[in-house]
Design a protein around this motif. Structure first.
Motif, short mmCIF file in Angstrom:
data_model
loop_
_atom_site.label_atom_id
_atom_site.label_comp_id
_atom_site.label_asym_id
_atom_site.label_seq_id
_atom_site.Cartn_x
_atom_site.Cartn_y
_atom_site.Cartn_z
N LEU A 1 8.82 -29.84 -59.16
CA LEU A 1 8.75 -31.13 -58.96
C LEU A 1 7.68 -32.64 -59.32
O LEU A 1 7.51 -32.26 -58.33
CB LEU A 1 9.52 -31.59 -57.62
CG LEU A 1 10.58 -31.07 -57.29
CD1 LEU A 1 10.95 -30.57 -55.92
CD2 LEU A 1 11.66 -31.46 -58.25
N ALA A 2 8.19 -33.45 -60.21
CA ALA A 2 6.59 -34.65 -60.87
C ALA A 2 7.22 -35.56 -59.27
O ALA A 2 5.65 -35.84 -59.48
CB ALA A 2 7.36 -34.90 -61.79
N GLY A 3 8.11 -35.28 -59.02
CA GLY A 3 8.28 -36.71 -57.46
C GLY A 3 7.53 -36.44 -56.45
O GLY A 3 7.71 -35.93 -55.93
N ARG A 4 6.31 -37.63 -55.95
CA ARG A 4 5.65 -37.21 -55.01
C ARG A 4 6.09 -38.77 -54.56
O ARG A 4 5.58 -39.85 -54.31
CB ARG A 4 4.85 -37.34 -54.92
CG ARG A 4 4.30 -35.32 -55.14
CD ARG A 4 3.87 -35.58 -56.93
NE ARG A 4 3.84 -34.53 -57.56
CZ ARG A 4 3.40 -34.10 -57.81
NH1 ARG A 4 1.87 -34.46 -56.94
NH2 ARG A 4 3.30 -32.26 -58.50
N SER A 5 7.72 -38.36 -52.96
CA SER A 5 7.16 -40.29 -52.16
C SER A 5 6.73 -40.11 -51.14
O SER A 5 6.92 -39.17 -50.30
CB SER A 5 8.78 -40.57 -51.90
OG SER A 5 8.38 -41.63 -51.29
N MET A 6 5.27 -40.84 -51.37
CA MET A 6 4.55 -40.66 -50.48
C MET A 6 3.41 -42.10 -49.34
O MET A 6 2.94 -42.19 -51.25
CB MET A 6 3.63 -39.41 -49.49
CG MET A 6 2.79 -38.85 -51.36
SD MET A 6 2.26 -37.38 -51.67
CE MET A 6 0.57 -37.09 -53.02
N GLY A 7 2.58 -42.43 -49.00
CA GLY A 7 1.93 -43.61 -48.49
C GLY A 7 2.41 -44.82 -48.45
O GLY A 7 3.92 -44.81 -48.80
N MET A 8 2.08 -45.09 -47.65
CA MET A 8 2.62 -46.80 -46.71
C MET A 8 1.53 -47.95 -47.28
O MET A 8 0.69 -47.33 -47.64
CB MET A 8 3.73 -46.69 -45.34
CG MET A 8 4.57 -45.65 -45.75
SD MET A 8 5.65 -44.89 -43.97
CE MET A 8 4.80 -44.15 -43.43
N SER A 9 1.52 -48.93 -46.17
CA SER A 9 1.01 -50.10 -46.26
C SER A 9 -0.49 -50.10 -46.13
O SER A 9 -1.45 -49.87 -46.73
CB SER A 9 0.61 -51.39 -45.50
OG SER A 9 2.37 -51.59 -46.07
N GLY A 10 -1.00 -48.43 -45.14
CA GLY A 10 -1.78 -48.76 -44.40
C GLY A 10 -2.99 -47.62 -45.40
O GLY A 10 -4.01 -46.99 -45.10
#
Length: 220
Positions: free
Chosen positions: A188-197
């Motif tokens: 899988l190519a997609g990685r949804s991770m990381g927020m403002s901090g």
């Protein structure tokens, strides 16, 4: 407000570009999802005017209340659901959103497949993984991931990739690295991770989608 929105957006893009340079990536590989939950239309419009086109909401009903008018006024907006999704809201979510980041259980696969058939529309989904083994959070267990992916694919749900929310107050890098490895292991190519901090760290570890709210809208 408009000048502030423009500056905040530029700063986040600069941070993404800097992280990409360190990781030998291209900024175009990273999609910035501006998380507009709890913010009214008048706070969102300046970001749209500044060029932001991908937004994230946590709740189906809140998105349904404010986004149809915004989309009619501003045109080509992509809307992502980044919060937990109840199965009984699946049909509304499929009709409203362009991407769902919180597919995490078998019952939701069934509900989304049924909703997609009724709407005649397939919405790409990230499978949320409980990388921190936190029972209070959404996300499927790591051991359950292969079976859930197989079930989603059998139901013709397009899999965009994997998503995670690391434990609060703990260095997030190992959790981002774990999600990236799981994504690689499953092709899988997609990685949804990381927020403002922590989105810069997430970008350096392979994030393709970062979900940023406070850095763009300020504190609530």
């Amino acid at each position: 407000m408009s000048d502030n929105a423009t500056q905040r957006l530029a700063t986040v893009h600069e941070d993404i570009a800097r992280a990409c340079k360190i990781a030998h990536r291209e900024p175009a590989e990273v999609t910035l999802v501006a998380v507009s939950k709890t913010h009214p239309a008048e706070a969102i419009a300046p970001l749209i005017d500044a060029g932001q086109r991908v937004f994230g909401e946590n709740r189906v009903q809140e998105a349904a209340d404010k986004w149809p008018a915004l989309r009619e006024r501003h045109g080509d907006i992509a809307l992502h659901l980044v919060g937990q999704l109840q199965s009984n809201k699946a049909e509304d979510a499929v009709r409203l959103f362009d991407c769902i980041h919180s597919l995490d259980r078998s019952s939701l696969v069934t509900a989304l497949a049924r909703a997609s058939d009724r709407a005649g529309r397939q919405v790409p989904c990230f499978v949320q993984v409980d990388v921190g083994e936190e029972e209070q959070k959404g996300g499927c267990a790591i051991a359950a991931l292969p079976a859930l992916l197989a079930e989603a694919r059998a139901a013709d749900i397009p899999i965009a990739g994997l998503m995670c929310v690391p434990p609060f107050g703990i260095e997030p890098a190992p959790y981002f690295a774990l999600l990236a490895k799981l994504a690689d292991d499953h092709g899988l190519a997609g990685r949804s991770m990381g927020m403002s901090g922590d989105f810069a760290t997430a970008v350096m570890l392979g994030a393709t989608h970062v979900r940023v709210g406070t850095a763009l809208f300020g504190g609530r």
